[in-house]
Design a protein around this motif. Structure first.
Motif, PDB file in Angstrom:
ATOM      1  N   ILE A  63      57.099  17.490  86.832  1.00 60.13           N
ATOM      2  CA  ILE A  63      57.793  17.104  88.073  1.00 60.13           C
ATOM      3  C   ILE A  63      57.698  15.601  88.397  1.00 60.13           C
ATOM      4  N   PRO A  64      56.476  15.053  88.456  1.00 61.98           N
ATOM      5  CA  PRO A  64      56.407  13.643  88.918  1.00 61.98           C
ATOM      6  C   PRO A  64      57.166  12.682  88.018  1.00 61.98           C
ATOM      7  N   PHE A  65      57.240  12.973  86.738  1.00 63.58           N
ATOM      8  CA  PHE A  65      57.870  12.028  85.813  1.00 63.58           C
ATOM      9  C   PHE A  65      59.361  11.876  86.116  1.00 63.58           C
ATOM     10  N   TYR A  66      59.997  12.976  86.472  1.00 60.40           N
ATOM     11  CA  TYR A  66      61.413  12.877  86.798  1.00 60.40           C
ATOM     12  C   TYR A  66      61.625  12.355  88.216  1.00 60.40           C
ATOM     13  N   VAL A  67      60.940  12.964  89.177  1.00 61.73           N
ATOM     14  CA  VAL A  67      61.214  12.654  90.586  1.00 61.73           C
ATOM     15  C   VAL A  67      60.914  11.182  90.883  1.00 61.73           C
ATOM     16  N   ASP A  68      59.797  10.659  90.393  1.00 59.82           N
ATOM     17  CA  ASP A  68      59.454   9.258  90.668  1.00 59.82           C
ATOM     18  C   ASP A  68      60.500   8.312  90.096  1.00 59.82           C
ATOM     19  N   SER A  69      60.891   8.585  88.866  1.00 57.80           N
ATOM     20  CA  SER A  69      61.851   7.700  88.205  1.00 57.80           C
ATOM     21  C   SER A  69      63.216   7.745  88.895  1.00 57.80           C
ATOM     22  N   ALA A  70      63.663   8.960  89.230  1.00 51.90           N
ATOM     23  CA  ALA A  70      64.970   9.095  89.887  1.00 51.90           C
ATOM     24  C   ALA A  70      64.940   8.474  91.278  1.00 51.90           C
ATOM     25  N   GLY A 105      64.013   9.317  83.498  1.00 55.94           N
ATOM     26  CA  GLY A 105      63.198  10.373  84.081  1.00 55.94           C
ATOM     27  C   GLY A 105      63.336  11.677  83.318  1.00 55.94           C
ATOM     28  N   LEU A 106      64.558  11.985  82.905  1.00 57.81           N
ATOM     29  CA  LEU A 106      64.785  13.217  82.130  1.00 57.81           C
ATOM     30  C   LEU A 106      64.037  13.155  80.807  1.00 57.81           C
ATOM     31  N   ILE A 107      64.109  11.997  80.154  1.00 55.42           N
ATOM     32  CA  ILE A 107      63.432  11.845  78.865  1.00 55.42           C
ATOM     33  C   ILE A 107      61.919  11.986  79.031  1.00 55.42           C
ATOM     34  N   MET A 108      61.387  11.295  80.030  1.00 55.77           N
ATOM     35  CA  MET A 108      59.938  11.354  80.246  1.00 55.77           C
ATOM     36  C   MET A 108      59.501  12.774  80.594  1.00 55.77           C
ATOM     37  N   LEU A 162      59.873  12.032  68.062  1.00 59.03           N
ATOM     38  CA  LEU A 162      60.304  10.642  67.933  1.00 59.03           C
ATOM     39  C   LEU A 162      61.816  10.544  67.789  1.00 59.03           C
ATOM     40  N   VAL A 163      62.364  11.430  66.960  1.00 56.21           N
ATOM     41  CA  VAL A 163      63.813  11.403  66.738  1.00 56.21           C
ATOM     42  C   VAL A 163      64.536  11.706  68.048  1.00 56.21           C
ATOM     43  N   MET A 164      64.079  12.768  68.748  1.00 57.52           N
ATOM     44  CA  MET A 164      64.697  13.122  70.024  1.00 57.52           C
ATOM     45  C   MET A 164      64.576  11.980  71.020  1.00 57.52           C
TER      46      MET A 164
END
Lengths: 343, 272
Positions: free
Chosen positions: B145-152, B193-196, B246-248
């Motif tokens: 959760i925090p990785f997306y919400v903070d970035s967005a 954020g989606l990637i993280m 890594l590829v993704m």
């Protein structure tokens, strides 16, 4: 055509109190006041971006108080242009047409030519100069043929060259029949653009009237200071003369009802400086000592002590060069009777 | 002279910083160098490994999808509003970063186990929250959760509210403005954020094994092989998982960068 009826807004520690304003069709009204006076808040309230706590707003006879921004037929152009950075100029200008498909193509062409944007249509806002971006913002707003165009300090962020250019365009747009309310903090812009001017300070309307009337006959100290009267002295009337509280005597053009006034105001450019007594030609002549001299671009501000009263005079750089005025010099100040304003 | 000083400072900071780069590159690179490639190729064809890797990818993607659906409005709300208790709300969102992952797993397990009200509800509608892919997704949501919400949120905050106001005044509704102005201009942070969030979910181990040791995801399988057969047999799957990640990761980053640049040539969003 625009009626702001007793509007009050409270926003945090900020407020506009009981504002009344009537604007006719195709008028160019300037709203002037210092930063933080509530000017932008007022524009956003008219546009519907800011809730009002009391009062009504009418545009073209419609009560729009409860309408959402998109239904008001009001355009607002911001100081920072607010162009969409991810759209081309063409897409920016046409943005409003997505929701108002009835607007026709010929008007788009007309605006693009009028504002000289034809060559910029495929570019992105980032690559345009400030003046060009402002022209795009104007075209984007006007394409919907709004009843009212609101301009929030449209010249403040521009370089001087573009400022003059945009002023010319604004005059042109006004000539085309647009009703415009423009907010500014610079009375110089009012003088060159406006027909009527409203002076706002601390959320209150201090004076509204024709630009010349407000310029020559400010109703109170706030307005006087704003229209450039740097010398404001408290005074009383006695035996045909005005005296300030330090006993300095002023002669004016006014004679009737002179007891009503309690301040005199004199513009610094209406005070002339002489090395010796100028003799005739001035109803008011004072002898004083130069306290200090500051440069303001090509104009010098000379502060003179006349007895216990401080008077500020403006002198063009060329005159300054001729006269070699220095601190401590004894000088004569000449003020014509019509340069002494009462309020 | 000045340029000389500038030059020295630049190299000094790079030299100091390279320690951390090496800290990441050496262990991961070493794994590639020292892996037994015969076994790597053999395990690559192992159906169990393939299905486990695939489960890792899709559960992480599902978790990210759920977070995006509920997290985007939340991020926008946080970016546009100031209110009492906002910092508390933001702190709550960041809690999953700080909680040990096993603790996160236990907390989620207690909430969704069939004995709990939520868990029994899930069971009653035919879902199996524990020891299932659903459980894995739910564990991943918690930690990501925090990785997306903070970035967005940061990304939305960087979009000037005046652009939204301008759009409203030109006739666009609030929703249209959001999808055509706010969202496209915030996309860089949203993609990142989606990637993280996905990356966090795909690498989750601690919270996942508490809720579902089986069915396995890649980190669980790697741990399982390491505990059972040792380093030699766990490394190949680790190599594969890292390669896939890594590829993704590179693909998504390129996509994110490309989306901003490609269709419209030279937008401000992407000056570097």
């Amino acid at each position: 055509m625009i009626r702001i009826d007793n509007v009050s807004i409270l926003l945090g520690g900020f407020s506009i109190e009981s504002l009344n304003l009537d604007i006719k069709k195709n008028e160019f009204v300037m709203v002037v006041g210092p930063s933080g006076a509530g000017k932008t808040l007022m524009l956003e309230a008219i546009a519907g971006l800011q809730r009002i706590n009391r009062g009504r707003i009418y545009i073209s006879g419609r009560d729009v108080t409860e309408l959402t921004p998109e239904k008001r037929k009001v355009a607002l152009v911001y100081q920072d242009y607010a162009l969409f950075p991810h759209f081309t100029i063409n897409e920016n200008i046409r943005y409003g047409l997505r929701f108002n498909p009835h607007c026709d193509e010929s008007y788009f062409s007309h605006l693009v030519d009028l504002l000289k944007l034809r060559n910029l249509l495929q570019r992105f806002p980032e690559t345009l100069s400030g003046g060009e971006q402002q022209r795009v913002a104007l075209a984007r707003s006007l394409i919907l043929n709004p009843d009212l165009l609101l301009l929030d300090e449209p010249l403040s962020a521009l370089d001087p060259v573009f400022r003059e250019e945009i002023q010319d365009y604004l005059k042109l747009l006004h000539k085309e029949g647009n009703t415009i309310i423009m907010v500014t903090h610079d009375f110089g812009e009012v003088l060159s653009l406006g027909e009527r001017v409203a002076v706002i300070n601390d959320g209150r309307l201090h004076q509204i009237g024709k630009v010349e009337d407000v310029f020559y006959h400010p109703l109170d100290r706030t307005v006087a200071g704003f229209v450039g009267m740097k010398n404001i002295l408290q005074c009383y009337f006695s035996e045909g003369y005005f005296f300030n509280d330090k006993g300095l005597q002023f002669r004016t053009d006014h004679s009737s009802n002179s007891h009503e006034y309690s301040f005199i105001g004199v513009r610094p450019e209406d005070i002339q400086i002489f090395p010796s007594d100028p003799g005739d030609g001035f109803e008011n002549i004072f002898k004083g000592a130069v306290r200090s001299v500051h440069t303001k671009g090509l104009v010098f501000e000379v502060i003179v002590e006349v007895g216990e009263t401080i008077l500020i005079a403006h002198l063009l750089a060329s005159a300054m060069m001729d006269m070699h005025i220095n601190r401590g010099d004894r000088v004569f100040l000449g003020i014509k009777a019509r340069g002494v304003h009462l309020f | 002279m000045l340029s000389n000083v500038y030059f020295r400072e630049k190299w000094f900071s790079l030299l100091m910083g390279s320690f951390l780069i090496a800290y990441v590159v050496i262990p991961l690179g070493g794994m590639y160098l020292r892996a037994d490639w015969n076994i790597v190729l053999k395990t690559a064809a192992d159906p169990e490994v393939i299905s486990v890797l695939w489960r890792s990818i899709w559960t992480a993607a599902a978790a990210t999808g759920v977070i995006a659906i509920f997290g985007t409005p939340l991020a926008y709300f946080l970016a546009r509003n100031e209110f009492k208790g906002k910092s508390i709300l933001e702190a709550i969102i960041d809690i999953p970063i700080m909680v040990p992952h096993t603790v996160a797993g236990i907390a989620v397990l207690m909430t969704i186990s069939p004995k709990s009200p939520i868990g029994s509800f899930l069971v009653s509608i035919g879902l199996e929250p524990v020891n299932s892919s659903l459980g894995i997704v739910m564990a991943c949501i918690f930690v990501s959760i925090p990785f997306y919400v903070d970035s967005a949120r940061d990304s939305f905050a960087s979009v000037s509210p005046r652009l939204e106001k301008a759009s409203r005044l030109l006739g666009a509704s609030m929703l249209y403005t959001f999808f055509h102005v706010s969202l496209p201009l915030a996309r860089k942070g949203i993609y990142s954020g989606l990637i993280m969030s996905w990356a966090r979910a795909v690498s989750e181990f601690g919270a996942v094994i508490i809720i579902a040791y089986h069915p396995m995801v890649a980190p669980t399988l790697i741990y399982d092989r390491f505990a059972t057969f040792g380093l030699k047999y766990s490394t190949p799957i680790a190599v594969q998982l890292i390669t896939i990640c890594l590829v993704m990761f590179m693909f998504l980053r390129l996509l994110a960068a490309g989306r901003v640049k490609a269709p419209r040539g030279g937008i401000i969003l992407d000056k570097d």
